[in-house]
Structure formats: C-alpha cells, structure tokens
Write an enzyme that holds these catalytic residues in place. Structure first.
Site, PDB file in Angstrom:
ATOM      1  N   ASP A 426     -28.633 -44.752  44.992  1.00 48.86           N
ATOM      2  CA  ASP A 426     -27.231 -44.627  44.606  1.00 48.86           C
ATOM      3  C   ASP A 426     -27.006 -43.199  44.097  1.00 48.86           C
ATOM      4  O   ASP A 426     -27.974 -42.465  43.830  1.00 48.86           O
ATOM      5  CB  ASP A 426     -26.932 -45.660  43.518  1.00 48.86           C
ATOM      6  CG  ASP A 426     -25.515 -45.553  42.979  1.00 48.86           C
ATOM      7  OD1 ASP A 426     -24.592 -45.390  43.795  1.00 48.86           O
ATOM      8  OD2 ASP A 426     -25.339 -45.610  41.757  1.00 48.86           O
ATOM      9  N   LYS A 427     -25.763 -42.792  43.960  1.00 47.15           N
ATOM     10  CA  LYS A 427     -25.483 -41.440  43.456  1.00 47.15           C
ATOM     11  C   LYS A 427     -25.023 -41.452  42.001  1.00 47.15           C
ATOM     12  O   LYS A 427     -25.712 -40.941  41.122  1.00 47.15           O
ATOM     13  CB  LYS A 427     -24.423 -40.748  44.320  1.00 47.15           C
ATOM     14  CG  LYS A 427     -24.121 -39.308  43.872  1.00 47.15           C
ATOM     15  CD  LYS A 427     -23.028 -38.678  44.684  1.00 47.15           C
ATOM     16  CE  LYS A 427     -21.656 -39.105  44.225  1.00 47.15           C
ATOM     17  NZ  LYS A 427     -21.276 -38.547  42.906  1.00 47.15           N
ATOM     18  N   PHE A 548      -9.910 -53.430  38.623  1.00 48.27           N
ATOM     19  CA  PHE A 548     -10.635 -52.721  39.677  1.00 48.27           C
ATOM     20  C   PHE A 548     -11.794 -53.588  40.169  1.00 48.27           C
ATOM     21  O   PHE A 548     -12.434 -54.295  39.390  1.00 48.27           O
ATOM     22  CB  PHE A 548     -11.185 -51.399  39.123  1.00 48.27           C
ATOM     23  CG  PHE A 548     -12.078 -50.668  40.090  1.00 48.27           C
ATOM     24  CD1 PHE A 548     -11.540 -49.758  40.986  1.00 48.27           C
ATOM     25  CD2 PHE A 548     -13.450 -50.885  40.104  1.00 48.27           C
ATOM     26  CE1 PHE A 548     -12.349 -49.083  41.881  1.00 48.27           C
ATOM     27  CE2 PHE A 548     -14.267 -50.218  40.994  1.00 48.27           C
ATOM     28  CZ  PHE A 548     -13.722 -49.312  41.887  1.00 48.27           C
ATOM     29  N   ARG A 605     -15.260 -35.797  41.206  1.00 48.11           N
ATOM     30  CA  ARG A 605     -14.769 -37.109  41.597  1.00 48.11           C
ATOM     31  C   ARG A 605     -13.267 -37.150  41.355  1.00 48.11           C
ATOM     32  O   ARG A 605     -12.785 -36.694  40.317  1.00 48.11           O
ATOM     33  CB  ARG A 605     -15.454 -38.200  40.780  1.00 48.11           C
ATOM     34  CG  ARG A 605     -16.895 -38.425  41.164  1.00 48.11           C
ATOM     35  CD  ARG A 605     -17.652 -39.238  40.158  1.00 48.11           C
ATOM     36  NE  ARG A 605     -17.014 -40.512  39.851  1.00 48.11           N
ATOM     37  CZ  ARG A 605     -17.546 -41.411  39.042  1.00 48.11           C
ATOM     38  NH1 ARG A 605     -18.712 -41.179  38.474  1.00 48.11           N
ATOM     39  NH2 ARG A 605     -16.934 -42.541  38.798  1.00 48.11           N
ATOM     40  N   THR A 685     -23.456 -43.900  48.653  1.00 43.06           N
ATOM     41  CA  THR A 685     -22.475 -43.681  47.600  1.00 43.06           C
ATOM     42  C   THR A 685     -21.104 -44.190  48.026  1.00 43.06           C
ATOM     43  O   THR A 685     -20.798 -44.283  49.214  1.00 43.06           O
ATOM     44  CB  THR A 685     -22.383 -42.178  47.252  1.00 43.06           C
ATOM     45  OG1 THR A 685     -21.366 -41.979  46.274  1.00 43.06           O
ATOM     46  CG2 THR A 685     -22.061 -41.352  48.473  1.00 43.06           C
ATOM     47  N   ASP A 687     -18.496 -42.528  47.049  1.00 37.52           N
ATOM     48  CA  ASP A 687     -17.645 -41.334  47.025  1.00 37.52           C
ATOM     49  C   ASP A 687     -17.290 -40.886  48.433  1.00 37.52           C
ATOM     50  O   ASP A 687     -17.913 -41.278  49.418  1.00 37.52           O
ATOM     51  CB  ASP A 687     -18.346 -40.198  46.288  1.00 37.52           C
ATOM     52  CG  ASP A 687     -18.369 -40.415  44.789  1.00 37.52           C
ATOM     53  OD1 ASP A 687     -17.546 -41.211  44.308  1.00 37.52           O
ATOM     54  OD2 ASP A 687     -19.216 -39.811  44.108  1.00 37.52           O
ATOM     55  N   LYS A 827     -24.792 -51.796  51.307  1.00 34.05           N
ATOM     56  CA  LYS A 827     -26.057 -51.294  50.755  1.00 34.05           C
ATOM     57  C   LYS A 827     -27.165 -52.327  50.933  1.00 34.05           C
ATOM     58  O   LYS A 827     -28.266 -52.008  51.368  1.00 34.05           O
ATOM     59  CB  LYS A 827     -25.885 -50.968  49.266  1.00 34.05           C
ATOM     60  CG  LYS A 827     -25.016 -49.765  48.956  1.00 34.05           C
ATOM     61  CD  LYS A 827     -24.974 -49.518  47.449  1.00 34.05           C
ATOM     62  CE  LYS A 827     -24.123 -48.309  47.093  1.00 34.05           C
ATOM     63  NZ  LYS A 827     -24.114 -48.031  45.644  1.00 34.05           N
ATOM     64  N   ASN A 850     -23.132 -52.793  41.439  1.00 31.48           N
ATOM     65  CA  ASN A 850     -23.000 -52.668  42.886  1.00 31.48           C
ATOM     66  C   ASN A 850     -24.313 -52.323  43.568  1.00 31.48           C
ATOM     67  O   ASN A 850     -24.395 -52.300  44.799  1.00 31.48           O
ATOM     68  CB  ASN A 850     -21.940 -51.612  43.233  1.00 31.48           C
ATOM     69  CG  ASN A 850     -22.277 -50.258  42.653  1.00 31.48           C
ATOM     70  OD1 ASN A 850     -23.059 -50.151  41.711  1.00 31.48           O
ATOM     71  ND2 ASN A 850     -21.689 -49.215  43.207  1.00 31.48           N
ATOM     72  N   ASP A 851     -25.352 -52.055  42.796  1.00 30.04           N
ATOM     73  CA  ASP A 851     -26.669 -51.744  43.360  1.00 30.04           C
ATOM     74  C   ASP A 851     -27.636 -52.923  43.291  1.00 30.04           C
ATOM     75  O   ASP A 851     -28.755 -52.827  43.799  1.00 30.04           O
ATOM     76  CB  ASP A 851     -27.294 -50.548  42.622  1.00 30.04           C
ATOM     77  CG  ASP A 851     -26.398 -49.329  42.628  1.00 30.04           C
ATOM     78  OD1 ASP A 851     -25.867 -49.011  43.711  1.00 30.04           O
ATOM     79  OD2 ASP A 851     -26.210 -48.712  41.570  1.00 30.04           O
TER      80      ASP A 851
END
Length: 1121
Positions: A426-427, A548, A605, A685, A687, A827, A850-851
């Site tokens: 992940d970033k 979110f 970001r 990522t 992004d 992922k 999320n990972d």
C-alpha cells in the site's frame, strides 16, 4: 430487564454456532419467537420480584445470555482426559503411541518396555504442565474480570444498583461512569453530554490513543428517561466484526423505525472519557461480545519448507519400508535355514517353516519399531520449539523497534521471510507517514496557501468551500476550555480517526471558518473577518451525513440554515467530476484540472470540493428513500450508497485541496535495497496516477527521466530523478541508476482498440484485454532496461474479469508495477491470482482496513502500525512501525531463519538415518533377529537428548552471513530466495553421507573387536554409541557457518551429559532392566586402549569427506562472494 431472542442473520453470513440460536427469554413476559428477526425487547413494567435478581439466580441456566466470560479450556474433571485427547491429535504422538503398544506384544518386543515409554511420557507431561499453567492464568484473569462492578437499572426500585459484571445480561440497561470500562456491548441510550454524545478510549481494542465519539440513537434524543420507555431493537446476531453494526429501533408498534449503526454502539473494553456517565442497553454479553469473538480468530498459514519436509519424509518412509521388508525377508530366510533343527535354537520360538506370512509380518513390525526414527516425526516438535524461539529473538531485535516492538502473531512462516519474491505494498501510511500537512487550495480557479492571500470579502464559492472543509467531516471537538468558546480567538481541539478530515478542518479554522461546537443534531461554525475583529456564529442543523467509504470515495453532509438546505461534498476527483452540473464555468473547471495535475506532480493528495442547494420538497422525497435504506438490515451499505448517488448530483464545483503526505524515513533506501535483493515491488494505491508516480520516484521504486508520458492523453510532467548514492557496490549502484522504461497499460489498450475497430462491446473487451497483454508482454521482453508497468483501477477491473493469470505472468517480467485507483477487493484479488501464478512467496504490507484482504490472502502479511486503526495489525502475521523494518525482517532474519531451519531439518534426517543404518548393519551379524547390541536407553536417548541441543543452538544463533553484510550486499538474499540451502539434492547428499558415516562407525568397530573374545555385546554397543554421539556433535560444528559460543557450549554440554549419564547409569543400574544390565560396561570399555584408538580413527574417517567437500565447495564456488 429485557427480553432477548436470537434469530437468523440479516446483514451477511457470519460464523455462528448452532448454540448461538438457541436462547430463551429471561423476563417474565414471554416472547413469541419470530423466525425472521433477531431482537432485544425492553419492557419497563414492574415485576413482583426484581428482574435483576431473577437474572442473577438464573445465571447458570442462561449461560448464553450471561455476561460471565470463560476463556479457560479445562476444569478439574476434564483436564486430564481433554488434554490427552488434544495432545493425541498430533500425528507424532499417535505414531509413538502405536509403536509403544506394538512393542508390548511379546512376540514383537524389540526394546525394553519401560524404556520405550519414556520419551512420549516426558513429552506428554511437559506439555500438560505448560497447558495447566497457561489455563490457571486465564482462570485468574476471568475471575478478576467477572467480579468487577457496574450499575444496572432495577425496574422494581427504579434506580441503578451495583452488581458484578457476570450478573449483567442481554436486555439490561447499565450505567457507565467516567473512566470506567464498558462491561458488555451496548447501544447508547442517553448521555450527560449536552451534545448527546460521549467520548471513548478504545486503546484496549484497536490500540489507537485518540478518542472516539459515539452518538445517542436518534430516536432517544428527545427522551429524558429511556429506561422507562418500551422499545424493540432488531440487529445482527452476535458476530466478530467490531467495525460494523446494523440495527433498527421501534419505539412502539405501528410507529416509525429508526436506524442505528456502529456510531451508536459501545464495545466491551472501551473506557468512557470526559462524559460524566452514559446509559445503554446490553445487546451482546459475555463470550458473545464482538471483541471476545474476534479475539478467538487466529490465522493459519504454512511455510513452503513444510512441503520440502513432507517430500523428504516420503523418501524416508520409502527407505524405511524397504529396510523393514528386506530385513524381515532375511530374518525369515535365516530362521528357515535351520530347517527342522530350529527346535534346538533357543531364541526361535515358533516353527519358521509354518505360517510364513505371520512370521514375515511380525518381523516387519519389529523392524519398524527398531528403525522408527528413520521417519523423523519428532522433527515437527523440534521445529515448533525452534520457530517460537526464533520469533522471540526477532521480537527482541532493536532494529525492528521504534514506537512499538515488532509483533509476531504467526509462528509457522519464519522461513518464508527468506523466500519473498514479491512485495505488494500500500502507499498511504505504509510508504508515507500518513501525517498530513496542508499545502494549498484552489478556490474558483485561484490558488491560496494561507489566509492572508484570500480577498477581504469572501465570495459565494469561497464561503461554501471553507464551510465544506469545516463541517463535512467526522471530526469532533474535545473542549479543554469550554468557558472560552465565546472568545474571538477561541481555537478548539479537534480529534477524529480520519487524517484528511482533521487537517482540512484545521485548515478551514486557519482560514477563518472555524467549527466551534458539534452535536448529533447541529454544528456551529464561526466566520471571522480578515481583520480578526468581527465574528459571526452560524448554526447548521444536520439533516443527514453520508459517510465516506472505499467504493463511493466521497462523503457529504446535508444541513439546513436560514430555511435553506445545502449539500456539501468532498471526495476523489473520479467520484465528484462526473456529478458536476453542466452550469459550472468551463474555464474554472479547466484551471482546477490543471491545478490538480500540478499538485499530483508534486506528490500532493487532492480532494475536490463541491456543493448544491436542495429544495425542501426534493429533500423530503429523497429522505424517505434514504430512511428506507438506512433501516435495511440486509445490504445496508449498498442501499445507502444508491440513495446517496441520487442526491449527490448537479453539484457546483467550489475548488480543490492539496495536502502532503511525506515519505517515511528510510523508505527510499529500503526499496532500493529490496530491489537489489531481487525482490519485485508492486505498489497498490487509491491515489491518482500522477501522485502514485511521483511517490514511486521519490521512493526509488522507479527512475524516470525529466519528462514522461503519464497517461494515454500524453500529459507532460516534470519529475526530477533521484540519483541518490547508497552504500552499495559500484555494480549495484549502476543498476539502480538505470533509467526505468515506463509502460502504460492504458496506452497499449487504446492502440489495440484502434486496431480491432468496431465490434460487440463485450467481445471487444475480452479480445482487447488478451491482445493488449500479449503485446505488452512482447514489449517487456524486448527491453534491456528495468521496466515499470502502470495500470489504473478501471483497466484492472477488466483484466481481473477476463485475463487475470495471463496478466500476472506478463507483469511478473517487470521490475515493478504500479496500480492506481484500486479498490480493496482488487488488491485482494491481485494477491490471490499472483499466488496461483508465482512460485515465489508473496508478502503484502499495509496499514489500513482496506489492506486487510490482501494481508490475509498473502503468504506473509505485514501490518504497519498507523493512524487508520488496528484492523490491519489484527489481520497481519507481523506488525511493524515502519516500512524500512522489512530490511532486517527479510534480508537478515528471513535469510537466517531459512538457512538455520534447513540445516536443522537436514541434520535431523541425516543423524536419524545414521542411527538406523548402524542398527541395520548390526542385524547382519545377529541373523536379522531384531536383537541389538546397543542398550535400550541409548537407543531412546541418542536422538532425544545426546545430540539435539547443538543443532537447536545452531538453529537459533548460526549466521551464514552477518547482518551488516546482508544489508550492505543485498544480492546475497538470492541464496535463500532460490532455496539453495535446502534442495532435493541436499537431502540425498546428507542421506549418502549418513550411509558413509554409519558404515565407518559400525564396520571399523566390528573389525577392531572381531578377534577380541572377551568383548561383550553391550561393550561393543557402547563403542558404537560413543562414535555416533561424537561424530554427530562434530558434524554440527563443521556444518555451522561460524563457531558461535552457544553452539560450542551446547556441543560440550551434550557430550558431558552423555558421559555423566553413562557413568552414573553404568554404576547404579545392576538389574534395573531384566536381561539387559549395563553394570560397569563403560568403565571396562574406557580402560581399553583399543577403544580410544578405534574411535579416534572412526571419527576422523567418518567426518573427513564432509569436511573436505565443504572446504573445496567454499573455495571454488564461493557462495557468498
């Protein structure tokens, strides 16, 4: 109290046992079970006897409803049978037990019966004592927790009374005071806070030190005494998901339904802070609480080296079967050679001329008992012990400790750390610090970095932009000085679990738009003029908050002020841009788009900010749809997302934010080092592409020229190549400084679409994907420079749908791959497909929820302690503070663990094989009768006591290379990455070396004593054992890469133990074993010069081939140069 009935699950399938759905009502009012609902009914009516005490008395009858926890595994009656039952689940214990039972059969008896019992008995007793000590600790902890005090509402006296935690049950209303822990999972009903909220310290659950805000369920906001109100709560059955709760509350039949979620739930173990007290109804109690259920889940992974062990165990089993069948055949042949004279042979019991099959079977079983260690079942026990100790050493490494020491949760994959071929990383929060710094904003196309640059009078766009930053978030205020709230310079302290929300809310405050209070229903914002002399406080009524999530990639809030309703929204550009109104000014949109590209090139970001005004009638119509979605217990997230999409349209673009997330210290060097080690890194990522490329460049993952094409539209970017010089060799540094050839999957796809022309969309997608991957693979293969592949989330979705494995094979040719705008599901799926394609082991590292999917799916999951909760830490096999910890974890400890464990395994196979062949040779001169010259005690203790310590010490302290050299010359990681310490040839080399050593030991001893008529059987056997022990100890010293004090000391100690045991045993054991007395054997043997000269010659000749081969190999091959 309350009524509680468990029924089928609404939200999603969870692991619930049958017992979870067999609960009964505990209140005086009976409940008619509804097979479609799971609910808690609360009825404040008074009973003749206090329902609290009814519950206490019925505690033993309603264990599922009680809050009493029990984590112990045994009690006084079940300890011995249950512990033995658990221990005999292990194949090794069953194997030894069967052999012990067979050995007790008189016709098969090969070893002294009492001696054969010793090893298994010792293992069982030690394990049982360990389990007992651990269970006593759990029992003491349970008693302490169960007897803690809390307050429960008693409907008879209409007051809160004290009782123990174990007396609380589902349906009770309990009161938690400040700094008290929550005894069970409860839904919040009331709070002393004027904001209808409370603050929780959740460090005991997720390790986060920042406070969490919880809100009262909306239906109780205007009810002063919820404990005197009847209501029904419908929710999920007990489950282990601590981050989600789905429920709805019905106050009375026929009334409206109100939703409740995780924001209304206080979990067991949280500590109340700041708020004086809160009341809540218990929904899950005891072992059914989310935290306790989640704590029972453990990861189960197995290393690749276990496959090698299984393969070699199979080979050993074949050898064992051959030796047993061969020996049984020769034994039968020898017995039959006496013909009818067998009756005069005293040790032949039955007529060998009759019942051929029975004699053959008995002889085979006898040899299985004698040669049992040929299949080293005990190796698994040794391996488990060594792995635990290796993890203990890793945990004490100071290079792996910053704020936290490394956490090791899986003890079965130590060796895989030395064979990692791919890292999926992940970033945000993994490579970066996730400590955001506000840089600039673009409002209406104009860029501002601080408040002084703003115009004196805010226009509408600026007003709405800053208002969005101030209130469209989940941030809350911790009032340290609430009496100062009316002061113009009042600056509240913001807290929250979202880093973006915190930094943007603070930025709005710095720009003069300051959130000064927030409750479940309202939020107050202070607008300060440019001169800092005037202020205007505006209160917004919160109508709806759309949070979110990783799918929507945006959040919005709907508020009302001055009879006007506004929707404020911020989120990723891909989620906001398609929903903009067509009336937005085109020039402003183009300017903001250019700003977005510029921010990304700098590694910032960015989030788009927009708003819209909503008519009352439109909102009312939409809100009915939203309430239906919010009250759903099945697929609630999807229903809310669909409802949100219906209102988040026709948006007016206000501007763009830019925050910087700096790289963690040491990341560029860590990635450069891992690349030099031959490990390929895939960056995943959420992004945008330009931001991901900028980060990859700064992190030394790629080395791009000054101008490169970053997408199919040939947008030009300026990225300065980082030509940092590390402390590597000149060749390695030149390799790192090579320019990276960038391949963009999107560009390849567009070219292929143009070639194929117009076809059916479904067909063209599949064909284009296949042809694009084929073409891309050809381009990658033709490149001489390092290649980096860049793929976007949309393209990846198509790839995973049609050609995932083909793509993985093609991408595997690249030195690095960058995936942009990917979802958590993508992922996880990437890791799943990569595992099926690549032979190398895969490591996934991340820090957020999320990972979790890819961390659990990978061969080795590493979590980074961060600001995004502990979900990743709970799911990971290891948890570290920084990405750079991977250097020591993989290149040092991983390589050490693989080489050490490999040597332990090969040594165990070898010295067990040596032992078996010595006994086998002895049978040649004993008519293959099963009689052995070696005493039974030595047969048992040789592999379990006399030779085990040195190799275990080597498995903990041996270093094939130093830590400093492993980091300075990362290419040496290839030695373990390619599995060189443990290959198929390694097993057979050690096998034939064992045959050589056993042959030398037996036959030289045999011919040395051949003409000495006064030597007895046990004296000859002791000479064999002495040679075997010394050769095995010296073998370890020769095989280790460096003579560590621990290995040398353990070898000397093992030899001393052998000698001391022998002298004591031979001195006191006269008739301890009938017919097998070792009395004075060693004393007589040590007095003979022949013994010492023969053993000296045996030891030198037996060790010489291995010593010579190792010297020649290290001189010619130089594996570490």
């Amino acid at each position: 109290m309350g009524n509680f009935v468990v029924l089928p699950l609404f939200h999603r399938p969870l692991n619930s046992s049958k017992n979870d759905i067999e609960l009964k009502s505990i209140d005086s009012q009976p409940i008619q079970e509804d097979t479609n609902k799971y609910h808690v009914n609360y009825d404040p009516s008074i009973h003749i006897e206090s329902s609290l005490w009814i519950n206490i008395k019925s505690r033993t009858k309603n264990k599922k409803l009680s809050n009493r926890i029990r984590t112990t595994r045994y009690n006084l009656l079940t300890f011995i049978p249950k512990n033995l039952f658990e221990q005999f689940h292990r194949v090794a214990n069953i194997y030894f037990a069967i052999l012990i039972v067979l050995n007790w059969i008189p016709v098969i008896n090969a070893i002294a019966k009492t001696v054969a019992f010793l090893p298994l008995t010792v293992i069982l007793v030690i394990t049982a004592v360990k389990d007992l000590v651990e269970d006593l600790k759990r029992w003491r902890s349970d008693v302490y927790i169960n007897k803690q005090l809390t307050e429960v509402y008693d409907k008879t006296s209409r007051t809160f009374v004290q009782c123990q935690w174990q007396d609380v049950s589902v349906g009770n209303i309990i009161r938690i005071r400040a700094d008290q822990a929550v005894p069970a999972d409860i839904v919040l009903l009331s709070s002393t806070s004027c904001e209808s909220t409370c603050y929780l310290d959740t460090a005991a659950i997720d390790g986060e030190t920042n406070l969490k805000q919880k809100r009262i369920a909306s239906c109780f906001l205007n009810i002063s005494k919820p404990e005197e109100t009847s209501f029904e709560l419908q929710c999920d059955p007990p489950n282990e998901d601590i981050y989600h709760f789905h429920g709805r509350i019905i106050l009375a039949p026929g009334t409206d339904t109100y939703s409740c979620d995780n924001n209304n739930v206080l979990l067991r173990g949280c500590v109340l802070r700041i708020t004086e007290y809160v009341d809540g109804i218990v929904v899950y109690a005891g072992n059914q609480t989310k935290v306790i259920r989640a704590s029972k889940k453990t990861s189960s992974k197995h290393s690749r080296i276990e496959r090698y062990i299984n393969r070699d165990v199979l080979f050993s089993s074949v050898v064992l079967i051959f030796l047993c069948l061969f020996g049984a055949g020769l034994s039968l042949n020898w017995e039959r050679s006496f013909g009818h004279l067998w009756i005069f042979v005293p040790f032949i019991v039955d007529n060998p001329l009759n019942n051929f099959a029975s004699h053959f079977f008995v002889s085979t079983i006898r040899f299985v008992i004698l040669f049992q260690v040929m299949v080293p079942i005990a190796l698994y026990v040794s391996l488990d012990i060594v792995r635990v100790l290796q993890m203990y050493k890793i945990g004490r490494d100071k290079h792996l400790k910053y704020e936290h020491p490394i956490s090791c949760r899986t003890f079965t994959i130590n060796e895989d750390l030395g064979q990692i071929g791919y890292i999926f990383s992940d970033k945000t929060g993994t490579l970066t610090q996730n400590e955001l710094i506000f840089r600039t904003v673009s409002i209406g196309g104009l860029q501002y970095s601080n408040r002084s640059e703003l115009p004196e009078e805010h226009d509408a766009l600026t007003y709405h932009f800053l208002t969005t930053l101030a209130i469209c978030n989940t941030t809350f205020i911790v009032d340290e000085h609430p009496d100062l709230v009316h002061n113009l310079d009042y600056r509240p302290k913001y807290e929250g679990d979202n880093a973006d929300d915190l930094v943007l809310c603070q930025a709005a405050s710095d720009f003069g738009v300051r959130m000064i209070s927030r409750s479940a229903q309202t939020v107050a914002v202070r607008y300060i003029d440019s001169t800092d002399t005037q202020k205007e406080d505006v209160e917004y009524e919160i109508l709806c908050l759309l949070p979110f999530d990783s799918s929507r990639k945006r959040m919005s809030i709907i508020v009302r002020t001055n009879d006007k309703i506004y929707l404020y929204i911020k989120g990723a550009e891909t989620s906001i841009w398609p929903n903009l109104s067509e009336y937005n000014e085109m020039n402003m949109k183009m300017t903001i788009e250019q700003h977005s590209i510029g921010f990304a090139e700098q590694g910032f970001r960015s989030l788009l900010v927009a708003f819209r005004e909503i008519e009352l009638e439109d909102f009312q119509n939409w809100f009915q749809r939203y309430q239906t979605a919010a009250n759903a217990l099945n697929n609630r997230e999807e229903a809310i997302a669909a409802a949100a999409s219906a209102i988040e349209v026709d948006l007016i673009l206000a501007g763009l934010t830019a925050v910087e997330d700096k790289l963690q210290q040491g990341v560029p060097k860590a990635i450069a080092t891992l690349r030099c080690a031959g490990i390929k890194i895939w960056l995943l990522t959420g992004d945008k592409q330009a931001t991901a490329l900028s980060t990859a460049q700064a992190a030394s993952l790629v080395n791009m020229p000054q101008t490169s094409t970053v997408d199919s539209n040939s947008v030009s970017q300026s990225i300065a190549a980082t030509m940092t010089t590390w402390d590597f060799s000149e060749t390695t540094q030149q390799q790192l400084n090579q320019r990276t050839h960038m391949i963009y999957y999107g560009s390849q796809l567009i070219e292929m679409n143009q070639r194929l022309g117009t076809q059916s969309q479904g067909i063209i997608d599949e064909i284009c994907t296949s042809e694009t991957i084929t073409r891309m693979s050809e381009v990658i293969a033709a490149q001489t420079l390092p290649v980096c592949l860049v793929v976007t989330g949309d393209d990846l979705g198509c790839i995973l749908r049609y050609r995932p494995e083909q793509f993985i094979r093609a991408a595997g040719q690249c030195q690095s791959v960058i995936f942009c705008r990917v979802s958590p599901t993508q992922k996880r799926e990437l890791v799943t497909f990569a595992k099926s394609v690549f032979k190398e082991r895969i490591l996934a590292i991340g820090d957020g929820a999320n990972d979790v999917g890819m961390i659990r799916e990978s061969h080795c999951g590493v979590a980074v302690y961060g600001r995004e909760g502990s979900q990743a830490v709970s799911a990971g096999d290891f948890a570290v503070d920084r990405f750079e910890c991977l250097l020591h974890l993989l290149l040092v400890h991983g390589a050490w663990c693989f080489t050490r464990t490999s040597e332990l395994i090969l040594y165990t196979f070898m010295h067990n094989c040596q032992y078996v062949f010595v006994i086998f040779y002895d049978q040649i001169f004993n008519g293959f009768s099963g009689a052995v010259s070696i005493h039974s005690f030595y047969l048992i203790l040789y592999t379990s006591l006399f030779t085990v310590l040195p190799q275990c010490a080597a498995a903990l302290f041996d270093e094939h290379i130093s830590a400093e050299r492993a980091l300075r010359e990362p290419k040496l990681y290839q030695y373990t990455l390619q599995g060189k310490p443990y290959q198929l040839s390694s097993f057979w080399v050690n096998f034939f070396d064992a045959v050589w050593q056993s042959s030398i030991i037996f036959f030289i001893s045999h011919y040395s004593y051949r003409h000495q008529s006064d030597i007895d059987r046990l004296s000859f056997g002791f000479s064999l054992v002495f040679s075997m022990v010394v050769v095995s100890l010296l073998h370890v010293l020769i095989q280790t890469r460096r003579i560590d004090w621990s290995v040398l000391a353990s070898s000397i100690l093992s030899f001393i133990i052998f000698i001391v045991f022998t002298l004591i045993f031979d001195a006191v054991c006269v008739t301890c074993i009938q017919g097998d007395s070792p009395y004075q054997v060693s004393y007589r043997t040590f007095a003979q010069a022949r013994f010492w000269f023969a053993n000296l010659f045996i030891i030198v000749v037996a060790i010489l081939p291995r010593f010579t081969a190792k010297c020649v190999y290290n001189t010619l091959r130089k594996p570490f140069d």
